[in-house]
Write an enzyme that holds these catalytic residues in place. Structure first.
Site, PDB file in Angstrom:
ATOM      1  CG  ASP A   1      24.096 -11.557   2.116  1.00  0.00           C
ATOM      2  OD1 ASP A   1      23.897 -12.790   2.074  1.00  0.00           O
ATOM      3  OD2 ASP A   1      24.602 -10.916   1.175  1.00  0.00           O
TER       4      ASP A   1
ATOM      5  CG  MET B   1       5.670   2.703   5.402  1.00  0.00           C
ATOM      6  SD  MET B   1       5.817   1.717   6.920  1.00  0.00           S
ATOM      7  CE  MET B   1       6.369   0.152   6.264  1.00  0.00           C
ATOM      8  CD  GLU B   2       8.753   5.498   1.361  1.00  0.00           C
ATOM      9  OE1 GLU B   2       7.949   5.162   0.475  1.00  0.00           O
ATOM     10  OE2 GLU B   2       8.367   5.954   2.474  1.00  0.00           O
TER      11      GLU B   2
ATOM     12  CG  MET C   1      -1.918  -1.155   1.205  1.00  0.00           C
ATOM     13  SD  MET C   1      -2.853  -1.259  -0.330  1.00  0.00           S
ATOM     14  CE  MET C   1      -3.442  -2.933  -0.222  1.00  0.00           C
ATOM     15  CB  CYS C   2       4.455   1.987   0.148  1.00  0.00           C
ATOM     16  SG  CYS C   2       4.744   1.800   1.902  1.00  0.00           S
ATOM     17  CG  HIS C   3       0.951   6.418  -2.427  1.00  0.00           C
ATOM     18  ND1 HIS C   3       0.480   6.288  -1.138  1.00  0.00           N
ATOM     19  CD2 HIS C   3      -0.137   6.573  -3.212  1.00  0.00           C
ATOM     20  CE1 HIS C   3      -0.834   6.353  -1.144  1.00  0.00           C
ATOM     21  NE2 HIS C   3      -1.246   6.529  -2.384  1.00  0.00           N
TER      22      HIS C   3
END
Length: 161
Positions: A130, A115-116, A75-77
């Protein structure tokens, strides 16, 4: 509490329409961390990890992750980001080696960049894991959280310590 706007009339998920929202400067800072062994700490700081410069690669991974957040979070733009910065700080106490990660993201747009920033911090920590997992698979990625956000309808936010 604000009404959730991510549901349509049928109660199913939708992407919020932000076309009527004004463009403002928006920033967010998120944090994460990873606890490593003394050996990994020393090898990262002497640039002696076989896969390469751990912090440089992790920094680029965090930047790439921020730029591609809408590909991961449904749902992120998609946003045109104006600035991204990933910083590191070692917290060393006795036999505890913790790499603290901060991700700063900025845009000028109709929706925030929380969110970013969170995605950038997470991807940075995952990349350190990693690149070092051949030495120790027991590294622990710490909590990831929003430190602050500025701009937008909901105003500023600062995490209480």
């Amino acid at each position: 509490m604000a009404e959730f706007t991510h549901f349509n009339k049928q109660g199913r998920a939708k992407m919020v329409d932000i076309s009527e929202k004004g463009e403002t400067e928006r920033t967010a800072v998120a944090a994460s961390s990873i606890i490593v062994t003394k050996e990994i700490y020393e090898k990262i700081n002497s640039n002696d990890i076989q896969k390469g410069d751990v912090l440089a690669v992790a920094q680029v991974a965090g930047i790439m992750a921020a730029k591609n957040t809408s590909d991961w979070i449904p749902m992120c733009h998609p946003l045109q980001l104006k600035g991204i910065d990933i910083t590191f700080d070692w917290k060393v106490e006795k036999e505890h080696y913790e790499l603290e990660i901060r991700a700063f993201v900025k845009t000028k747009g109709s929706t925030g960049v929380e969110m970013e920033a969170l995605t950038a911090a997470s991807a940075t920590a995952l990349t350190v894991y990693d690149m070092c997992k051949a030495l120790d698979k027991g590294m622990m990625i710490g909590q990831t959280y929003l430190l602050s956000k500025h701009g937008g309808k909901s105003g500023d936010y600062y995490k209480d310590n």
